[in-house]
Design a protein around this motif. Structure first.
Motif, PDB file in Angstrom:
ATOM      1  N   GLU A  60       4.394 113.052  55.985  1.00  0.00           N
ATOM      2  CA  GLU A  60       3.616 113.124  57.237  1.00  0.00           C
ATOM      3  C   GLU A  60       4.485 112.690  58.423  1.00  0.00           C
ATOM      4  O   GLU A  60       4.459 113.319  59.478  1.00  0.00           O
ATOM      5  CB  GLU A  60       2.367 112.222  57.166  1.00  0.00           C
ATOM      6  CG  GLU A  60       1.376 112.559  56.038  1.00  0.00           C
ATOM      7  CD  GLU A  60       0.586 113.844  56.263  1.00  0.00           C
ATOM      8  OE1 GLU A  60       0.704 114.432  57.361  1.00  0.00           O
ATOM      9  OE2 GLU A  60      -0.106 114.278  55.318  1.00  0.00           O
ATOM     10  N   ASP A  61       5.269 111.612  58.231  1.00  0.00           N
ATOM     11  CA  ASP A  61       6.130 111.130  59.326  1.00  0.00           C
ATOM     12  C   ASP A  61       7.167 112.189  59.714  1.00  0.00           C
ATOM     13  O   ASP A  61       7.399 112.453  60.898  1.00  0.00           O
ATOM     14  CB  ASP A  61       6.854 109.831  58.925  1.00  0.00           C
ATOM     15  CG  ASP A  61       5.880 108.658  58.850  1.00  0.00           C
ATOM     16  OD1 ASP A  61       4.719 108.835  59.317  1.00  0.00           O
ATOM     17  OD2 ASP A  61       6.253 107.587  58.325  1.00  0.00           O
ATOM     18  N   ALA A  62       7.778 112.810  58.680  1.00  0.00           N
ATOM     19  CA  ALA A  62       8.795 113.838  58.957  1.00  0.00           C
ATOM     20  C   ALA A  62       8.164 114.999  59.719  1.00  0.00           C
ATOM     21  O   ALA A  62       8.756 115.539  60.661  1.00  0.00           O
ATOM     22  CB  ALA A  62       9.408 114.320  57.649  1.00  0.00           C
ATOM     23  N   LEU A  63       6.920 115.361  59.320  1.00  0.00           N
ATOM     24  CA  LEU A  63       6.274 116.496  59.994  1.00  0.00           C
ATOM     25  C   LEU A  63       5.911 116.158  61.446  1.00  0.00           C
ATOM     26  O   LEU A  63       5.972 117.024  62.316  1.00  0.00           O
ATOM     27  CB  LEU A  63       5.041 116.952  59.203  1.00  0.00           C
ATOM     28  CG  LEU A  63       5.374 117.695  57.903  1.00  0.00           C
ATOM     29  CD1 LEU A  63       4.106 118.028  57.125  1.00  0.00           C
ATOM     30  CD2 LEU A  63       6.152 118.989  58.174  1.00  0.00           C
ATOM     31  N   THR A  64       5.566 114.896  61.700  1.00  0.00           N
ATOM     32  CA  THR A  64       5.276 114.483  63.077  1.00  0.00           C
ATOM     33  C   THR A  64       6.550 114.593  63.924  1.00  0.00           C
ATOM     34  O   THR A  64       6.531 115.134  65.034  1.00  0.00           O
ATOM     35  CB  THR A  64       4.739 113.025  63.095  1.00  0.00           C
ATOM     36  OG1 THR A  64       3.675 112.948  62.159  1.00  0.00           O
ATOM     37  CG2 THR A  64       4.235 112.606  64.468  1.00  0.00           C
ATOM     38  N   SER A  65       7.686 114.124  63.362  1.00  0.00           N
ATOM     39  CA  SER A  65       8.947 114.236  64.105  1.00  0.00           C
ATOM     40  C   SER A  65       9.293 115.706  64.332  1.00  0.00           C
ATOM     41  O   SER A  65       9.802 116.093  65.379  1.00  0.00           O
ATOM     42  CB  SER A  65      10.100 113.599  63.344  1.00  0.00           C
ATOM     43  OG  SER A  65       9.751 112.334  62.903  1.00  0.00           O
ATOM     44  N   ARG A  66       9.024 116.528  63.330  1.00  0.00           N
ATOM     45  CA  ARG A  66       9.352 117.955  63.470  1.00  0.00           C
ATOM     46  C   ARG A  66       8.519 118.579  64.594  1.00  0.00           C
ATOM     47  O   ARG A  66       9.019 119.370  65.387  1.00  0.00           O
ATOM     48  CB  ARG A  66       9.086 118.656  62.140  1.00  0.00           C
ATOM     49  CG  ARG A  66       9.342 120.153  62.196  1.00  0.00           C
ATOM     50  CD  ARG A  66       9.345 120.748  60.792  1.00  0.00           C
ATOM     51  NE  ARG A  66       9.432 122.197  60.811  1.00  0.00           N
ATOM     52  CZ  ARG A  66       8.379 122.994  60.688  1.00  0.00           C
ATOM     53  NH1 ARG A  66       7.163 122.491  60.540  1.00  0.00           N
ATOM     54  NH2 ARG A  66       8.555 124.298  60.698  1.00  0.00           N
ATOM     55  N   LYS A  67       7.233 118.190  64.641  1.00  0.00           N
ATOM     56  CA  LYS A  67       6.359 118.716  65.685  1.00  0.00           C
ATOM     57  C   LYS A  67       6.915 118.337  67.064  1.00  0.00           C
ATOM     58  O   LYS A  67       6.960 119.172  67.984  1.00  0.00           O
ATOM     59  CB  LYS A  67       4.954 118.117  65.518  1.00  0.00           C
ATOM     60  CG  LYS A  67       3.871 119.187  65.473  1.00  0.00           C
ATOM     61  CD  LYS A  67       2.508 118.536  65.326  1.00  0.00           C
ATOM     62  CE  LYS A  67       1.745 119.214  64.200  1.00  0.00           C
ATOM     63  NZ  LYS A  67       0.651 118.417  63.710  1.00  0.00           N
ATOM     64  N   ALA A  68       7.343 117.072  67.176  1.00  0.00           N
ATOM     65  CA  ALA A  68       7.884 116.593  68.458  1.00  0.00           C
ATOM     66  C   ALA A  68       9.146 117.378  68.816  1.00  0.00           C
ATOM     67  O   ALA A  68       9.324 117.815  69.971  1.00  0.00           O
ATOM     68  CB  ALA A  68       8.180 115.103  68.360  1.00  0.00           C
ATOM     69  N   ARG A  74       9.928 120.370  67.906  1.00  0.00           N
ATOM     70  CA  ARG A  74       9.565 121.745  68.305  1.00  0.00           C
ATOM     71  C   ARG A  74       8.989 121.764  69.720  1.00  0.00           C
ATOM     72  O   ARG A  74       9.262 122.688  70.496  1.00  0.00           O
ATOM     73  CB  ARG A  74       8.567 122.334  67.320  1.00  0.00           C
ATOM     74  CG  ARG A  74       9.243 122.686  66.005  1.00  0.00           C
ATOM     75  CD  ARG A  74       8.237 123.099  64.983  1.00  0.00           C
ATOM     76  NE  ARG A  74       8.198 124.538  64.818  1.00  0.00           N
ATOM     77  CZ  ARG A  74       7.283 125.175  64.108  1.00  0.00           C
ATOM     78  NH1 ARG A  74       6.302 124.507  63.550  1.00  0.00           N
ATOM     79  NH2 ARG A  74       7.332 126.478  63.982  1.00  0.00           N
ATOM     80  N   ALA A  75       8.194 120.732  70.022  1.00  0.00           N
ATOM     81  CA  ALA A  75       7.619 120.663  71.374  1.00  0.00           C
ATOM     82  C   ALA A  75       8.737 120.561  72.414  1.00  0.00           C
ATOM     83  O   ALA A  75       8.640 121.120  73.509  1.00  0.00           O
ATOM     84  CB  ALA A  75       6.661 119.477  71.481  1.00  0.00           C
ATOM     85  N   ASP A  76       9.821 119.845  72.008  1.00  0.00           N
ATOM     86  CA  ASP A  76      10.977 119.723  72.931  1.00  0.00           C
ATOM     87  C   ASP A  76      11.912 120.932  72.836  1.00  0.00           C
ATOM     88  O   ASP A  76      13.026 120.892  73.359  1.00  0.00           O
ATOM     89  CB  ASP A  76      11.818 118.468  72.562  1.00  0.00           C
ATOM     90  CG  ASP A  76      11.043 117.190  72.826  1.00  0.00           C
ATOM     91  OD1 ASP A  76      10.023 117.271  73.539  1.00  0.00           O
ATOM     92  OD2 ASP A  76      11.462 116.133  72.287  1.00  0.00           O
ATOM     93  N   LYS A  77      11.515 121.914  72.091  1.00  0.00           N
ATOM     94  CA  LYS A  77      12.330 123.125  71.854  1.00  0.00           C
ATOM     95  C   LYS A  77      13.692 122.776  71.219  1.00  0.00           C
ATOM     96  O   LYS A  77      14.677 123.487  71.393  1.00  0.00           O
ATOM     97  CB  LYS A  77      12.531 123.916  73.142  1.00  0.00           C
ATOM     98  CG  LYS A  77      11.225 124.340  73.808  1.00  0.00           C
ATOM     99  CD  LYS A  77      11.385 125.709  74.460  1.00  0.00           C
ATOM    100  CE  LYS A  77      10.143 126.472  74.807  1.00  0.00           C
ATOM    101  NZ  LYS A  77       8.859 125.853  74.867  1.00  0.00           N
ATOM    102  N   ASP A  78      13.720 121.656  70.482  1.00  0.00           N
ATOM    103  CA  ASP A  78      14.955 121.276  69.778  1.00  0.00           C
ATOM    104  C   ASP A  78      14.880 121.874  68.364  1.00  0.00           C
ATOM    105  O   ASP A  78      14.586 121.182  67.386  1.00  0.00           O
ATOM    106  CB  ASP A  78      15.055 119.734  69.730  1.00  0.00           C
ATOM    107  CG  ASP A  78      16.371 119.286  69.105  1.00  0.00           C
ATOM    108  OD1 ASP A  78      17.118 120.164  68.598  1.00  0.00           O
ATOM    109  OD2 ASP A  78      16.643 118.067  69.109  1.00  0.00           O
TER     110      ASP A  78
END
Ligand code: AMP
Ligand code: ZN
Length: 483
Positions: A438-446, A448-452
């Motif tokens: 869950e933590d990894a997916l939250t970081s991934r979402k962030a 993606r939001a930053d277009k990184d």
């Protein structure tokens, strides 16, 4: 709804028959239980899921249910036809433990598995607690129906009317062939008929047995078939309503039980009005069986990450009289179906439980459900009736909840006790915890939001390396799955 007459397929007459209780308002059911020398495989568990579904249907119809599943802890030989070694004694020798300890251990595992499959708790009498009564039955039957050989007391099947009627003519021929085959391997010398079976097996001179009792025929142990006649008579009374077991029992064990019942009760009746048999769980090699040594137990399914109730769902999807082929894909499909139900249930989970079910909108689903269950337990169709009810829109959540609870009381999936997270596939050997994912997916979402996208792909690759499949846009709302 529940006043649709209940029809059950009776193996004795080979046709569906309306259930008519022996005792007004009551249903008495006896199910042949496990031989506790080994784990029960998932094929065996199909037999108890079927028996439980039958019991739940009878309760739903308003009958007061008495259900017995016996524990065979003595007497069962490696062949049902009275040849081979004693299963308990053989397991004890192989494992260097006492036969009694082995029996207790496997009984406990069996009971825990029943719980995990939502099988309601029936009575579990142990055969070894009924040996005195078995000896009494032997004494009562011996003059007219039995004869003594060096190896024990045998039942003469020609002394009862229509022996083997339950098995049917072709099965009877096969039984005789099988018996001659067994006799070649392990002859019981001087049996009058190949189908004659042991009521009492004497301990051979010079042999040590852990489980043995004194009897008028010498020290020894009861024949396996006797326990079910004795326990059904003592616990349910003869005649009683329904006797169940796997389809293999239709050929030897149940005809022998019937023969004993006829002899002991001085009656032509078989003691149970309806005999019901579940078909086999098979795999690619055929019937799942313990003798192959290579079988699946419920814990294996759990270790591969499946919730035990996915297996109950898998069984309910097939008619109990059809063969069911086990496959991991099939189990996963059953799990997905259960997940879909649980997701829809989440929407009505806050509604009060136990409300009224009679609302015209739900009548078609309820009627379909009642007709299906009353038609020889057609669970495959009744599951679709439950799904029809779950899919209803613009209906009162309380009524919907009550309707689903009503249906689930019969199917036994425990839908309101399941959370989505319980149904995630989580193999025992997974290297990563849910929180880490869950933590990894939250970081991934962030990221993606930053277009990184480089960072987001790196997180995904890392998860994949740890066996996690990231499920973007999954229609069931599952964001990830452990492979
Ligand atoms: P056992 O412990 O071998 O006496 O078997 C317990 C129950 O499981 C009996 O009712 C058997 O008929 C039933 N059974 C055995 N093998 C299968 C199978 N592959 N599929 C379904 N039922 C089975
Ligand atoms: Zn039995």
């Amino acid at each position: 709804m529940t006043d649709v007459p209940l029809k059950l397929f009776n193996s004795l007459t080979r046709q569906p028959e309306e259930f008519m209780p022996v005792h007004d308002g009551e249903a008495r059911v006896y199910t042949c239980g496990p031989t506790v020398y080994n784990y029960q495989h998932v094929g065996n568990m199909r037999a108890y899921i079927f028996a439980d579904t039958l019991g739940r249907t009878l309760s739903w119809k308003g009958y007061k249910l008495s259900h017995v599943i016996n524990i065979t802890d003595v007497g069962h030989l490696t062949s049902d036809a009275d040849a081979g070694d004693d299963k308990m004694e053989k397991a004890a020798a192989a494992q260097g433990k006492s036969a009694w300890d082995i029996a207790r251990y496997y009984q406990e595992v069996f009971e825990a598995d029943l719980d995990r499959l939502n099988v309601r708790k029936p009575a579990h009498p142990r055969a070894t607690d009924y040996v005195e009564s078995m000896i009494e039955w032997g004494k009562q039957m011996q003059d007219k129906h039995c004869y003594e050989l060096d190896s024990g007391l045998y039942f003469d099947v020609s002394t009862v009317p229509e022996y083997g009627r339950l098995a049917g003519p072709s099965a009877q021929e096969k039984l005789e062939e099988d018996q001659s085959a067994h006799m070649r391997i392990d002859p019981v010398k001087d049996k009058r008929n190949p189908a004659d079976f042991a009521i009492w097996r004497k301990t051979p001179a010079g042999e040590d047995r852990q489980m043995e009792w004194d009897s008028p025929w010498g020290k020894g142990a009861p024949g396996w078939h006797l326990e079910c006649s004795v326990m059904s008579a003592e616990l349910l009374g003869h005649p009683f309503d329904i006797h169940t077991g796997g389809i293999d029992h239709r050929e030897i064990h149940h005809p022998n039980e019937i023969a004993q019942n006829q002899a002991h009760n001085c009656s032509e009746g078989s003691a149970a009005n309806i005999w019901m048999h579940n078909n086999f769980l098979i795999d690619r090699r055929g019937k799942m069986s313990k003798s192959t040594g290579d079988f699946l137990v419920l814990q294996t399914l759990v270790d591969r990450g499946f919730h035990p109730l996915a297996y109950r769902m898998m069984c309910l999807q097939a008619h109990y009289r059809s063969e069911l082929e086990f496959s991991w894909d099939g189990l996963e499909a059953a799990l997905t179906r259960l997940k879909r139900m649980v997701m829809l249930i989440e929407r009505i989970a806050d509604a009060p439980s136990g409300g009224k079910i009679d609302h015209p909108k739900f009548a078609p689903a309820l009627e379909k459900f009642a007709a299906a269950m009353s038609d020889d337990l057609n669970t495959a169709v009744s599951l679709t009736a439950l799904e029809d009810a779950l899919a209803m829109k613009k209906v009162d959540a309380g009524i919907k909840r009550a309707v689903i609870e009503h249906m689930d009381s019969v199917l036994g999936l425990g839908l309101f006790d399941l959370a989505r997270t319980d149904l995630r596939i989580r193999p025992k050997d997974a290297q990563i915890t849910d929180t880490e994912i869950e933590d990894a997916l939250t970081s991934r979402k962030a990221a993606r939001a930053d277009k990184d996208f480089a960072a987001s792909d790196a997180i995904r690759d890392d998860l994949v390396a740890k066996g996690v499949e990231v499920m973007d846009g999954d229609p069931l709302g599952w964001e990830w799955k452990l492979g």
